[in-house]
Design a protein around this motif. Structure first.
Motif, PDB file in Angstrom:
ATOM      1  N   LEU A   1       0.824  -1.206   0.000  1.00 57.70           N
ATOM      2  CA  LEU A   1       0.000   0.000   0.000  1.00 57.70           C
ATOM      3  C   LEU A   1       0.859   1.257   0.000  1.00 57.70           C
ATOM      4  O   LEU A   1       0.567   2.223  -0.721  1.00 57.70           O
ATOM      5  N   CYS A   2       1.920   1.237   0.797  1.00 56.34           N
ATOM      6  CA  CYS A   2       2.821   2.398   0.826  1.00 56.34           C
ATOM      7  C   CYS A   2       3.476   2.618  -0.536  1.00 56.34           C
ATOM      8  O   CYS A   2       3.611   3.757  -1.003  1.00 56.34           O
ATOM      9  N   PHE A   3       3.855   1.516  -1.183  1.00 56.64           N
ATOM     10  CA  PHE A   3       4.515   1.646  -2.478  1.00 56.64           C
ATOM     11  C   PHE A   3       3.542   2.151  -3.539  1.00 56.64           C
ATOM     12  O   PHE A   3       3.895   3.025  -4.344  1.00 56.64           O
ATOM     13  N   VAL A   4       2.345   1.598  -3.559  1.00 52.47           N
ATOM     14  CA  VAL A   4       1.348   2.027  -4.541  1.00 52.47           C
ATOM     15  C   VAL A   4       1.014   3.504  -4.371  1.00 52.47           C
ATOM     16  O   VAL A   4       0.795   4.228  -5.354  1.00 52.47           O
ATOM     17  N   GLU A   5       0.982   3.964  -3.116  1.00 52.70           N
ATOM     18  CA  GLU A   5       0.677   5.366  -2.839  1.00 52.70           C
ATOM     19  C   GLU A   5       1.899   6.272  -2.957  1.00 52.70           C
ATOM     20  O   GLU A   5       1.791   7.486  -2.757  1.00 52.70           O
TER      21      GLU A   5
END
Length: 317
Positions: free
Chosen positions: A233-237
């Motif tokens: 999630l952190c990477f996608v965001e």
């Protein structure tokens, strides 16, 4: 994609501190694992697969910790005043050798940890069909990991942006497939043990239960999966928090592996296929409740055979 969240130099410090705390805990669990694997056993009785994997996880975790310390020293001390853009730009540069090396180590750790979960699943099910999908995902993880490391090492125009499409697509696929593989293999494994527990509960004369094994497998899977999901999630965001979570995953993989072995070592009842899930023991065991034995009643259980041992007997894992 522009990165968001904490500055990269702050993220580097915080991630190394968190990794160091978890690494220390994983070392303690490694010691417990070695004790569990070797206590009251002759050399030939020690499970070499478990022991080898435990040592490999420790070596990879230690190597990753050392690389992170070197990276911190280089970014904040050695090149603090000479690197264009300062420490933040240094830690954003994905072509730095320390960044490439730590990602190679992380890929190897993930392949080893996920591979062992799939291996356990196969040993318990004794069927190749069950692990086809997890194995395909594992192969995909290997390909994406290699491609991600290669694209990072060859980054030029967007060397300061890990979220760039050239590298980001491989890393996103890597996280997603790792998460799916872990959930599938752990789910199949826990379900099989739970099913066997139900089958033997009607004929078991002791209070020993395999449900604690199911719970620890679930706990290990949840711990690893939540961390992976957070990283994804952190990477996608495009959030720099993914650097922190990524460094935390390294010791968490080891911790999840160790906690399963230690919990299985605490059992006083040995099940042939379930103990093999604790890493490949193929000894056949037998448990025939006394009232059934005296009546000469055949007792069929879905696992091969079950052994009931008294408190002075030695369990195998």
């Amino acid at each position: 994609m522009a990165s968001r969240g904490m500055p990269l130099d702050t993220a580097a410090i915080f991630s190394t501190v968190m990794e160091g705390i978890l690494y220390g805990f994983s070392v303690l669990m490694f010691m417990g694992t070695m004790w569990a694997l070797t206590r009251k056993r002759r050399m030939k009785e020690i499970n070499r697969t478990n022991t080898a994997v435990a040592f490999m996880l420790l070596i990879l975790s230690t190597a990753h910790m050392i690389v992170d310390i070197i990276r911190i020293e280089e970014g904040l001390v050695t090149y603090r005043d000479t690197f264009t853009g300062g420490p933040a730009a240094f830690f954003a540069d994905v072509t730095q050798i320390t960044f490439v090396v730590k990602n190679i180590i992380y890929t190897m750790q993930t392949m080893l940890g996920d591979g062992m979960v799939i291996y356990r699943c196969y040993i318990v099910w004794q069927s190749v069909w069950v692990i086809i999908v997890p194995s395909c995902l594992w192969l995909g993880i290997t390909v994406c990991g290699i491609c991600a490391v290669y694209s990072v090492s060859k980054a030029t125009n967007e060397a300061g942006n890990i979220f760039a499409k050239a590298t980001g697509q491989w890393i996103t696929a890597f996280y997603a497939m790792t998460l799916a593989s872990n959930l599938l293999a752990s789910g199949f494994l826990a379900y099989r043990i739970w099913k066997m527990e139900r089958n033997i509960s009607a004929v078991r004369t002791s209070n020993n239960s395999m449900m604690p094994i199911v719970r620890v497998l679930a706990d290990a899977a949840i711990l690893y999966s939540v961390t992976l999901l957070s990283a994804l999630l952190c990477f996608v965001e495009g959030n720099n928090g993914q650097y922190v979570v990524l460094d935390m995953i390294m010791p968490i993989i080891s911790i999840a592996f160790y906690m399963v072995i230690i919990r299985m070592a605490m059992k006083t009842t040995s099940y042939s296929h379930i103990s093999a899930a604790g890493m490949g023991s193929n000894e056949t065991a037998r448990e025939i409740p006394q009232q059934y034995h005296m009546k000469r009643m055949p007792v069929e259980v879905h696992i091969s055979q079950i052994t009931h041992q008294d408190e002075t007997s030695k369990s195998t894992y």
